[in-house]
Design a protein around this motif. Structure first.
Motif, PDB file in Angstrom:
ATOM      1  N   ASP A 194       0.879  -1.168   0.000  1.00  0.00           N
ATOM      2  CA  ASP A 194       0.000   0.000   0.000  1.00  0.00           C
ATOM      3  C   ASP A 194       0.912   1.212   0.000  1.00  0.00           C
ATOM      4  O   ASP A 194       1.545   1.526   1.023  1.00  0.00           O
ATOM      5  N   THR A 195       1.001   1.917  -1.115  1.00  0.00           N
ATOM      6  CA  THR A 195       1.969   3.000  -1.222  1.00  0.00           C
ATOM      7  C   THR A 195       1.551   4.254  -0.461  1.00  0.00           C
ATOM      8  O   THR A 195       2.292   5.236  -0.431  1.00  0.00           O
ATOM      9  N   THR A 196       0.365   4.236   0.160  1.00  0.00           N
ATOM     10  CA  THR A 196      -0.008   5.339   1.050  1.00  0.00           C
ATOM     11  C   THR A 196       0.457   5.096   2.483  1.00  0.00           C
ATOM     12  O   THR A 196       0.288   5.959   3.339  1.00  0.00           O
ATOM     13  N   VAL A 249      15.790  -1.830 -11.250  1.00  0.00           N
ATOM     14  CA  VAL A 249      14.873  -0.828 -11.794  1.00  0.00           C
ATOM     15  C   VAL A 249      13.662  -0.705 -10.872  1.00  0.00           C
ATOM     16  O   VAL A 249      13.020  -1.704 -10.542  1.00  0.00           O
ATOM     17  N   LEU A 250      13.353   0.522 -10.484  1.00  0.00           N
ATOM     18  CA  LEU A 250      12.153   0.844  -9.715  1.00  0.00           C
ATOM     19  C   LEU A 250      11.301   1.780 -10.546  1.00  0.00           C
ATOM     20  O   LEU A 250      11.782   2.832 -10.989  1.00  0.00           O
ATOM     21  N   ILE A 251      10.030   1.409 -10.779  1.00  0.00           N
ATOM     22  CA  ILE A 251       9.096   2.265 -11.511  1.00  0.00           C
ATOM     23  C   ILE A 251       7.988   2.658 -10.551  1.00  0.00           C
ATOM     24  O   ILE A 251       7.179   1.825 -10.135  1.00  0.00           O
ATOM     25  N   THR A 252       7.942   3.924 -10.174  1.00  0.00           N
ATOM     26  CA  THR A 252       6.996   4.396  -9.151  1.00  0.00           C
ATOM     27  C   THR A 252       5.654   4.730  -9.811  1.00  0.00           C
ATOM     28  O   THR A 252       5.302   5.888  -9.991  1.00  0.00           O
ATOM     29  N   MET A 253       4.899   3.696 -10.123  1.00  0.00           N
ATOM     30  CA  MET A 253       3.718   3.831 -10.964  1.00  0.00           C
ATOM     31  C   MET A 253       2.458   4.250 -10.212  1.00  0.00           C
ATOM     32  O   MET A 253       1.587   4.933 -10.766  1.00  0.00           O
ATOM     33  N   ALA A 254       2.297   3.845  -8.964  1.00  0.00           N
ATOM     34  CA  ALA A 254       1.022   4.022  -8.264  1.00  0.00           C
ATOM     35  C   ALA A 254       0.602   5.488  -8.240  1.00  0.00           C
ATOM     36  O   ALA A 254       1.406   6.377  -7.960  1.00  0.00           O
ATOM     37  N   GLY A 255      -0.678   5.735  -8.547  1.00  0.00           N
ATOM     38  CA  GLY A 255      -1.192   7.093  -8.510  1.00  0.00           C
ATOM     39  C   GLY A 255      -2.711   7.106  -8.600  1.00  0.00           C
ATOM     40  O   GLY A 255      -3.324   6.148  -9.078  1.00  0.00           O
ATOM     41  N   GLY A 287       4.071   8.855  -1.777  1.00  0.00           N
ATOM     42  CA  GLY A 287       4.299   7.467  -2.175  1.00  0.00           C
ATOM     43  C   GLY A 287       5.614   7.298  -2.929  1.00  0.00           C
ATOM     44  O   GLY A 287       6.485   6.504  -2.520  1.00  0.00           O
ATOM     45  N   PRO A 288       5.816   8.008  -4.046  1.00  0.00           N
ATOM     46  CA  PRO A 288       7.094   7.896  -4.753  1.00  0.00           C
ATOM     47  C   PRO A 288       8.300   8.292  -3.911  1.00  0.00           C
ATOM     48  O   PRO A 288       9.357   7.656  -3.996  1.00  0.00           O
ATOM     49  N   ILE A 289       8.159   9.334  -3.091  1.00  0.00           N
ATOM     50  CA  ILE A 289       9.283   9.741  -2.226  1.00  0.00           C
ATOM     51  C   ILE A 289       9.665   8.593  -1.294  1.00  0.00           C
ATOM     52  O   ILE A 289      10.852   8.253  -1.137  1.00  0.00           O
ATOM     53  N   THR A 314      18.079   2.110 -12.536  1.00  0.00           N
ATOM     54  CA  THR A 314      17.209   3.190 -13.009  1.00  0.00           C
ATOM     55  C   THR A 314      16.039   3.373 -12.063  1.00  0.00           C
ATOM     56  O   THR A 314      15.436   2.391 -11.609  1.00  0.00           O
ATOM     57  N   ILE A 315      15.720   4.618 -11.777  1.00  0.00           N
ATOM     58  CA  ILE A 315      14.457   4.992 -11.153  1.00  0.00           C
ATOM     59  C   ILE A 315      13.596   5.621 -12.228  1.00  0.00           C
ATOM     60  O   ILE A 315      14.006   6.601 -12.865  1.00  0.00           O
ATOM     61  N   VAL A 316      12.417   5.064 -12.455  1.00  0.00           N
ATOM     62  CA  VAL A 316      11.473   5.646 -13.400  1.00  0.00           C
ATOM     63  C   VAL A 316      10.349   6.289 -12.600  1.00  0.00           C
ATOM     64  O   VAL A 316       9.611   5.605 -11.881  1.00  0.00           O
ATOM     65  N   THR A 317      10.238   7.599 -12.698  1.00  0.00           N
ATOM     66  CA  THR A 317       9.122   8.306 -12.094  1.00  0.00           C
ATOM     67  C   THR A 317       8.023   8.470 -13.136  1.00  0.00           C
ATOM     68  O   THR A 317       8.276   8.390 -14.340  1.00  0.00           O
ATOM     69  N   VAL A 318       6.806   8.716 -12.673  1.00  0.00           N
ATOM     70  CA  VAL A 318       5.674   8.851 -13.593  1.00  0.00           C
ATOM     71  C   VAL A 318       4.973  10.172 -13.298  1.00  0.00           C
ATOM     72  O   VAL A 318       4.315  10.323 -12.273  1.00  0.00           O
ATOM     73  N   SER A 319       5.146  11.117 -14.189  1.00  0.00           N
ATOM     74  CA  SER A 319       4.440  12.390 -14.057  1.00  0.00           C
ATOM     75  C   SER A 319       3.234  12.357 -14.986  1.00  0.00           C
ATOM     76  O   SER A 319       2.468  11.393 -14.982  1.00  0.00           O
TER      77      SER A 319
END
Length: 254
Positions: free
Chosen positions: A58-60, A81-87, A114-116, A133-138
């Motif tokens: 639970d990313t919250t 590789v980390l992809i911070t997808m949850a939103g 969550g991503p932080i 790699t860290i992949v952020t999702v904007s």
């Protein structure tokens, strides 16, 4: 990032862009771990897609992120590789506090904290890998606002600047920071978006994004063609027109 041979963790990958990207990356020869809150859904995805590993997260919840990180790294010590997808995305009316305050807090907790917290849980491990790699999702809405979703727009603008900033701090380490910038995509992010003619078909988005990752391994931002209208409005000098067109065209902007 290289498009194959990685071990990839994608929290928030039980549906939509996250799941489609997970399956696309698995098909390119990556080991993929997906995370989500619902264990029954994770089990179903794992059963239907042999080779996909899953972890409940639970990313919250900061404690849940910490526990999931320990599980992932114990089972996959080569994670790189980390992809911070949850939103989440919510329609809000900022003329009425009762309409937006709780929603805004949820959006910021999920989309920013969550991503932080995820990056904090994995960044030391990633720096110990030879290539990571860290992949952020904007979002395209980080650069042009949809009036119906103020907190979402702001959260994605925060992710853009966070990505720019940590990329500077991680320069000289083994960790690359890549920002994925989707346009509106046919997912369940908002009611009706899955069938919206305004939104880009999910399969087309993921195929184009993966092709960009493959053809531009040193890219800092992954931008499909359809997001560039939003991304570069200010640079082109037509920002006001972009905002007007966005809010006239999208049913959630009316």
């Amino acid at each position: 990032m290289n498009i194959s041979g990685n071990t990839v963790f994608i929290p928030g990958a039980t549906s939509g862009i996250g799941l489609a990207l997970a399956l696309a990356l698995q098909s390119r020869g990556n080991t993929v771990i997906i995370g989500g809150r619902r264990t029954e859904l994770l089990e179903k995805i794992a059963a239907e897609n042999p080779g996909i590993d899953t972890v409940q997260i639970d990313t919250t919840d900061a404690a849940s992120i910490g526990a999931a990180a320990k599980q992932v790294l114990a089972r996959h010590p080569g994670l790189n590789v980390l992809i911070t997808m949850a939103g989440i995305m919510r329609v809000e009316d900022w003329r009425r506090p009762e309409s937006f305050l709780a929603s805004a807090e949820d959006v910021v907790t999920t989309n920013v904290l969550g991503p932080i917290r995820l990056i904090a849980a994995f960044v030391e491990h990633l720096q110990a890998q030879p290539d990571s790699t860290i992949v952020t999702v904007s979002s395209g809405l980080a650069f042009a606002p949809l009036k119906a979703t103020p907190s979402y727009n702001a959260s994605k603008a925060a992710i853009h600047m966070l990505s720019e900033s940590i990329r500077l701090q991680l320069a000289g380490t083994s960790v690359k920071v890549v920002e994925l910038e989707p346009p509106s995509v046919r997912t369940a992010l908002l009611p009706g978006q899955e069938t919206s003619e305004f939104a880009m078909p999910l399969e087309e988005f993921v195929a184009e994004a993966v092709a960009l990752l493959e053809s531009r391994p040193d890219a800092k931002e992954i931008q499909v063609e359809r997001v560039k209208f939003l991304r570069y409005g200010e640079a082109r000098g037509d920002y006001d027109q972009v905002v007007a067109t966005l809010n006239a065209a999208d049913p959630h902007g009316k």
